[in-house]
Design a protein around this motif. Structure first.
Motif, short mmCIF file in Angstrom:
data_model
loop_
_atom_site.label_atom_id
_atom_site.label_comp_id
_atom_site.label_asym_id
_atom_site.label_seq_id
_atom_site.Cartn_x
_atom_site.Cartn_y
_atom_site.Cartn_z
N ASN A 159 46.00 22.01 80.73
CA ASN A 159 45.57 22.62 80.11
C ASN A 159 46.81 24.15 79.31
N GLU A 160 46.33 23.34 78.33
CA GLU A 160 47.26 24.56 77.08
C GLU A 160 47.86 25.59 77.60
N THR A 161 46.36 26.49 77.40
CA THR A 161 46.15 27.83 77.82
C THR A 161 47.27 28.45 78.88
N LEU A 162 46.67 27.60 80.37
CA LEU A 162 47.95 28.05 81.84
C LEU A 162 49.18 27.76 80.80
N ILE A 191 41.62 32.70 82.52
CA ILE A 191 41.69 30.47 82.67
C ILE A 191 40.48 29.63 83.51
N ILE A 192 40.68 31.02 84.05
CA ILE A 192 39.61 29.52 85.28
C ILE A 192 38.14 30.60 84.59
N ASP A 226 45.01 27.51 89.79
CA ASP A 226 46.08 26.35 89.07
C ASP A 226 44.78 25.09 90.10
N GLU A 227 43.98 25.35 91.25
CA GLU A 227 42.62 24.72 91.81
C GLU A 227 42.30 24.54 90.77
N VAL A 228 41.33 25.91 89.99
CA VAL A 228 40.18 24.61 89.62
C VAL A 228 40.59 24.22 88.60
N MET A 231 44.28 36.38 73.10
CA MET A 231 45.63 36.83 73.24
C MET A 231 46.90 35.30 73.36
N LEU A 232 45.91 34.39 74.64
CA LEU A 232 46.40 33.16 75.33
C LEU A 232 46.24 32.29 73.87
#
Ligand code: ACO
Length: 430
Positions: free
Chosen positions: A336-339, A370-371, A325-327, A276-277
């Motif tokens: 990262n556009e998805t994030l 996302i990760i 965020d860390e990864v 979906m994202l």
């Protein structure tokens, strides 16, 4: 458990006193076990929204406050200070291990990571483009044909061995399902690696060159495993308990749990959420999707939002967001556009009256995809990874259920709304 409190039920002027059981935490429970025998009525609760199907000492959730504890320990503290195998021990045995107990447990799990070699041939019967969850349902069910010395559910020692085998072998099976779909050779487990690092190694190493597991990735993987380890009587866990209530062997019961987890309303949501994202693509398209989610004539839902139990932040989602965020920092993917879409979607949804009124908050699946994508996993592997993590929860609940002397086969009743008895009509008269 009972403290003398009762509930009174009145039907047609006749009354029944129903005992009330008080838990350590959470709402009181009306004990209706004798209701049908005494009053001749069933209760009606499709989806089990108000029904406690068992008692348990493993996991507690307060959905209103956004609390999740395993054996009393808050998930946030475990995620920050513990690691997956220690949480496995805690779930299985009820207490944090001593250093010696942990070392012994890690050794046992490590020694069971390999699969019977014959299982390699079993894999080859699947199409290469099979979804890894399809492969896992089949292979996990099939391993009951390989480990006959741990299928007697009445023998506590065999139950113990089955529990260890399942926790140890599930990463190997999931990694093999992945390698098989890629057309790459299977990678055998490496027992000097941690549980999470070993899984990454089995997924990403190839025989042609050395592969070094990045410790930040291994930590993130371990956290994903920890955050998904158990979640009380959810759909897949209840499926495992129901399958096991008839005395089925543990491998078959866990295969049933994997089948249930696969659905997009449950474990399949992390795959559906990332898809979906990606479909939303850019932040300017978010309002269009929010409007669709609110439109009753459109079946679209914001994946990764809402939960049957949490009517507040899913505490796992908070930890998962930090891990994302860390990864992404480690990989240098700050942009990262998805994030970006995920964060903006979360911000907008949390201010929107529809989501506020219905108490729809991001759940654990909102950030895990996302990760996992950043780590290099395709979306089809997201739910198998969830299955690897949840195996300990399923097997802990399974062990708890089998140790209960009051165990009964699960047999729900129904509200029958079909035809009343009628005479058969011969085919020439229809
Ligand atoms: N987007 C838009 N509206 C939603 C969403 C959503 N994600 N989730 C629930 N709603 C709405 C429903 O349309 C319903 O509205 P109504 O009262 O006007 O009819 C209301 O909120 C209640 O929803 P239900 O489906 O009745 O709630 P239920 O507790 O049965 O469902 C579920 C929970 C399945 C998780 C649901 O919120 C959902 O489908 N979410 C998206 C899928 C998802 O992320 N699943 C992962 C769950 S977590 C896990 O398994 C690890």
């Amino acid at each position: 458990m009972a403290e003398g409190k009762t509930a009174t039920l009145t039907i047609d002027g006749k009354t029944w006193e129903l005992p009330i059981l008080s838990p350590t935490s959470g709402p009181d429970v009306i004990d209706i076990r004798k209701l049908y025998a005494e009053a001749g009525v069933f209760t009606y609760d499709p989806g089990f929204t108000s029904t406690a199907a068992c008692d348990s000492t493993i996991t507690f959730i307060d959905g209103e406050k956004g609390v999740l504890t395993h054996r009393g320990y808050p998930i946030g503290e475990l995620a920050a200070q513990s690691h997956f195998l220690e949480v496995c021990y805690l779930l299985l045995y009820g207490a944090l291990p001593s250093p010696r107990e942990l070392e012994d447990f890690e050794t046992i799990i490590t020694r069971h990571t390999m699969l019977n070699e014959q299982i390699h041939y079993f894999f080859r019967g699947f199409r290469r483009d099979s979804h890894p969850m399809a492969t896992m349902v089949g292979v996990v069910g099939a391993i009951s044909a390989f480990y006959h010395d741990s299928t007697d559910v009445n023998d506590p020692e065999q139950r113990e061995i089955a529990a260890h085998r399942l926790i140890a072998k599930m990463p190997t099976i999931a990694a093999m399902a992945y390698k098989y779909a890629l057309g790459q050779p299977f990678v055998y487990p490496k027992n000097d690696l941690s549980y999470a690092a070993n899984f990454l190694h089995m997924c990403f190493a190839v025989p042609a060159e050395p592969y070094h597991v990045n410790p930040v990735m291994a930590r993130a993987m371990d956290r994903i495993f920890m955050l998904h380890a158990d979640h009380e009587q959810n759909a897949s866990t209840s499926t495992v308990r129901l399958a096991s209530s008839s005395g089925s062997n543990p491998f078959a019961c866990i295969a049933a749990g994997i089948a249930c987890l696969w659905g997009p309303a449950h474990g399949g949501a992390n795959q559906a959420c990332l898809e979906m994202l990606r479909e939303i693509g850019t932040v300017d398209r978010i309002p269009e999707y929010i409007a669709r989610a609110k439109d009753k004539s459109d079946p679209f839902r914001l994946m990764g939002f809402g939960h049957r139990v949490y009517k507040n932040f899913d505490p796992r989602a908070t930890v998962m967001k930090e891990s994302a965020d860390e990864v992404l920092d480690l990989l240098g993917e700050h942009d990262n556009e998805t994030l970006k879409v995920a964060k903006e979607l979360e911000r907008i949804a949390l201010q929107d009256d529809y989501f506020i009124e219905k108490k729809l908050f991001p759940n654990v699946d909102f950030y895990s995809g996302i990760i996992l994508e950043a780590m290099g996993f395709p979306t089809s592997m997201f739910t198998p990874i969830f299955a690897v993590a949840r195996t300990v929860g399923w097997i802990s609940q399974w062990k708890e259920q089998l140790a209960d002397p009051q165990l009964k086969i699960g047999r729900p009743r129904q509200l029958y709304l079909g035809e009343d008895v009628r005479d058969y009509v011969p085919i020439d008269k229809r």
